[in-house]
Design a protein around this motif. Structure first.
Motif, short mmCIF file in Angstrom:
data_model
loop_
_atom_site.label_atom_id
_atom_site.label_comp_id
_atom_site.label_asym_id
_atom_site.label_seq_id
_atom_site.Cartn_x
_atom_site.Cartn_y
_atom_site.Cartn_z
N PRO A 75 -6.85 -20.33 17.27
CA PRO A 75 -6.50 -18.96 16.86
C PRO A 75 -7.08 -18.58 15.50
N GLY A 108 -0.25 -10.76 10.74
CA GLY A 108 1.00 -10.64 9.99
C GLY A 108 1.03 -9.45 9.04
N GLY A 110 1.88 -5.79 7.51
CA GLY A 110 3.05 -4.91 7.56
C GLY A 110 2.73 -3.63 8.31
N GLU A 155 -12.25 -6.35 9.97
CA GLU A 155 -13.55 -6.68 9.40
C GLU A 155 -13.88 -8.17 9.55
N MET B 1 -14.43 1.27 2.78
CA MET B 1 -13.86 0.09 3.45
C MET B 1 -14.71 -1.14 3.10
N SER B 2 -14.41 -1.74 1.97
CA SER B 2 -15.21 -2.90 1.57
C SER B 2 -14.59 -4.17 2.11
N ARG B 3 -15.41 -5.21 2.24
CA ARG B 3 -14.90 -6.48 2.73
C ARG B 3 -13.81 -7.02 1.82
N VAL B 6 -10.32 -6.44 2.86
CA VAL B 6 -9.80 -7.21 3.99
C VAL B 6 -9.57 -8.65 3.59
N ARG B 9 -5.72 -9.91 1.87
CA ARG B 9 -4.85 -9.40 2.93
C ARG B 9 -3.71 -8.56 2.36
N PRO B 10 -3.42 -7.41 2.93
CA PRO B 10 -2.29 -6.61 2.45
C PRO B 10 -0.99 -7.38 2.58
N LYS B 11 0.02 -6.85 1.91
CA LYS B 11 1.33 -7.51 1.92
C LYS B 11 1.78 -7.75 3.37
N LEU B 12 2.22 -8.96 3.64
CA LEU B 12 2.62 -9.27 5.02
C LEU B 12 3.93 -8.58 5.38
N ALA B 13 4.09 -8.34 6.67
CA ALA B 13 5.33 -7.75 7.15
C ALA B 13 6.40 -8.81 7.05
N ARG B 20 9.82 -13.24 9.98
CA ARG B 20 9.07 -13.41 11.23
C ARG B 20 9.99 -13.19 12.43
N TYR B 23 10.52 -9.69 13.03
CA TYR B 23 9.34 -9.11 13.70
C TYR B 23 9.38 -9.45 15.19
N GLY B 228 -6.56 -14.03 18.40
CA GLY B 228 -6.20 -15.00 17.36
C GLY B 228 -4.72 -15.25 17.17
#
Lengths: 222, 314
Positions: A75, A108, A110, A155, B1-3, B6, B9-13, B20, B23, B228
């Protein structure tokens, strides 16, 4: 970025789908993979996203040997690879937003960030007004672009597209190609498997021709 | 939209296990909403299967109550000559109490015995005219504990009782106890057999219904793997869905059973009952209701787990 060393692939009971394939694709390259039906294009792509394991040989993606990768690690490799499937693989019971969001949910992200990011990519595709539609209400070209959006939304380092312009009209084909080129400019390595000669000729990019599982032409080596 | 955006990584949920889980629960309920027809069909099938199971349980619970009432009639009577002094009586009672299986002991004096006898001869009391209570023996009526009412246990009990010196005779309706024991064994065997078949059928139906539900969504499972998702990420919402389907299915079955019980069964005459005051069916006790709900949850969970194994080839 992508390396294949003496890859041999055969399906049970059949002859070799790929035979002695050795190939290097550098980071940031844009490559077309072509050949007649059954030449091994789709098999090669499947090896690159770990849907298949080679019968013999090594497949290395971003420094990771896929042939020796434990299934629990697969994954994490796939998160680096965005795949546009020939049959789109869109979930008909989910909205466009939810289909594209799936890639980010897996990572993951938000909800707020997902909504922002998905809106942004759909706007790039010219489909932001279809956010809440379900895939079955969209045209073939629109569905193709949603599948593209899902592959590109995080991306990924590598983008693999299997016949991304098949059955599309001229305008949609151009649109899809320009989106893939933009992703390439932003740094993604792009590999497209296609029959579409016009698409290949108009792009002036590296071309690898497969025939009966062998690489018979590679414009990079000519 | 730059690499760069990404890569960082934005704040995780909702980080952490709790986050988790939140979620996954949210995802499970969204999945149920998105696949409502299939889920309703699954819940309906589970409800039907559990309705059959809970109806069978209701019958068993009431049969058990009836047989228990019957077994209350298993009673051992110890006779002795003459009247006992209060001291002897309490010593005797203490010795009998010490025998394993004794529930309670009632003393029947000779006067009381005569009273009972004349009560049974209602209308023909003249037959007892001039008869003194002294011709009847006094006795102790011994009730046995529930687990000591079968033929073998009663025989063992009586043998011990006979060893007590003051007791001259013991009666316990040997033939009746034997027949009753055989009947009880038959009822238990038939009950276990029928319950076993019903449970097997319910497990089979629920597991296969869930398998079909998951089969209908095998594209979704495949796609999640391709973008993934880890095995855990794919499985957990499906497992929660299975638990929800199981619990809701069992709850619906219990609600229907409650409705049927209140409408038709609660005051139905029960032909097995000796005691007309107690006629009418009992509802399932709380422990059985909780067991059914847990059973629903466990079946939903295990059914989903087994089906997912077939479809997740990651």
């Amino acid at each position: 970025m992508i390396q294949l060393h003496n890859v041999y692939m055969s399906y049970q009971g059949d002859g070799a789908a790929l035979s002695n394939v050795t190939l290097k694709i550098a980071k940031g390259e844009f490559v077309f993979l072509t050949g007649v039906s059954g030449a091994g294009k789709s098999t090669l792509l499947k090896l690159l996203y770990g849907a298949l394991q080679p019968t013999r040989g090594q497949v290395v993606i971003d420094g990771v040997n896929v042939s020796k990768l434990p299934s629990s690690q697969l994954p994490f490799l796939r998160r680096k690879v965005g795949v546009v499937f020939q049959d789109f693989k869109l979930l008909s019971n989910r909205s466009v937003l939810e289909n594209v969001a799936l890639t980010l949910e897996v990572l993951g992200w938000g909800k707020k960030d997902i909504n922002k990011r998905v809106y942004h990519i759909l706007k790039q595709m010219g489909l932001e007004h279809k956010l809440n539609s379900t895939p079955l209400r969209l045209s073939g070209g629109e569905q193709q672009r949603i599948a593209l959006a899902r592959a590109l939304v995080n991306e990924p380092k590598i983008i693999l597209a299997d016949e991304p312009t098949g059955n599309l009209d001229e305008e949609s084909r151009e649109k899809v190609l320009s989106i893939l080129k933009e992703a390439n400019i932003r740094g993604s390595t792009v590999v497209i498997a296609t029959h579409d000669r016009r698409l290949i000729e108009s792009s002036h990019k590296r071309l690898i021709v497969l025939d009966k599982g062998h690489i018979v032409e590679d414009s990079d080596e000519s | 939209m730059s690499r760069k955006n990404v890569a960082k990584r934005p704040k995780l949920a909702r980080e952490g296990v709790g986050g988790r889980l939140h979620y996954f629960v949210e995802r499970a309920f969204t999945n149920i909403r998105q696949n409502l027809p299939v889920n309703l069909l699954t819940i309906g099938t589970i409800s039907l299967a559990f309705l059959i199971l809970s109806l069978a349980l209701l019958i068993f619970v009431n049969l058990e109550r009836v047989t228990e009432t019957w077994s209350d009639r298993v009673q051992v009577t110890a006779y002795f000559e003459g009247d006992l002094s209060p001291g002897d009586l309490s010593t005797l009672k203490a010795r009998i109490k010490a025998i394993k299986g004794t529930a309670d002991i009632d003393y029947v004096s000779r006067e009381e015995a005569l009273q009972r006898f004349s009560g049974r001869l209602k209308g023909q009391e003249a037959l007892l005219e001039g008869v003194s209570y002294e011709i009847l023996p006094s006795s102790l009526e011994i009730h046995l504990k529930k687990d000591n009412r079968d033929s073998e246990a009663v025989s063992r009990y009586v043998a011990q009782l006979k060893k007590i010196p003051l007791i001259t005779e013991v009666q316990y309706g040997e033939e009746w106890v034997k027949r009753f024991s055989h009947f009880m064994n038959l009822v238990r065997f038939a009950g276990i057999l029928v319950a076993g078949f019903i449970v097997l059928a319910v497990v089979f139906i629920v597991a296969n219904t869930i398998k079909l539900t998951i089969y209908a969504r095998k594209d979704e499972l495949e796609l999640m793997g391709l973008v993934g998702a880890t095995r855990l990420f794919i499985k957990v919402p499906f497992l929660i869905e299975g638990v929800v389907q199981g619990v809701v299915g069992a709850s619906v079955a219990l609600l229907v059973l409650t409705g049927v019980y209140l409408a038709f069964l609660h005051n139905a005459d029960f032909f097995f009952s000796f005691n007309t005051i107690e006629a009418g069916l009992l509802f399932l006790p709380a422990s059985h209701i909780v067991a059914l709900l847990f059973g629903g949850a466990a079946l939903g969970f295990l059914g989903s787990l087994a089906s997912l194994k077939r479809f997740i080839s990651l």
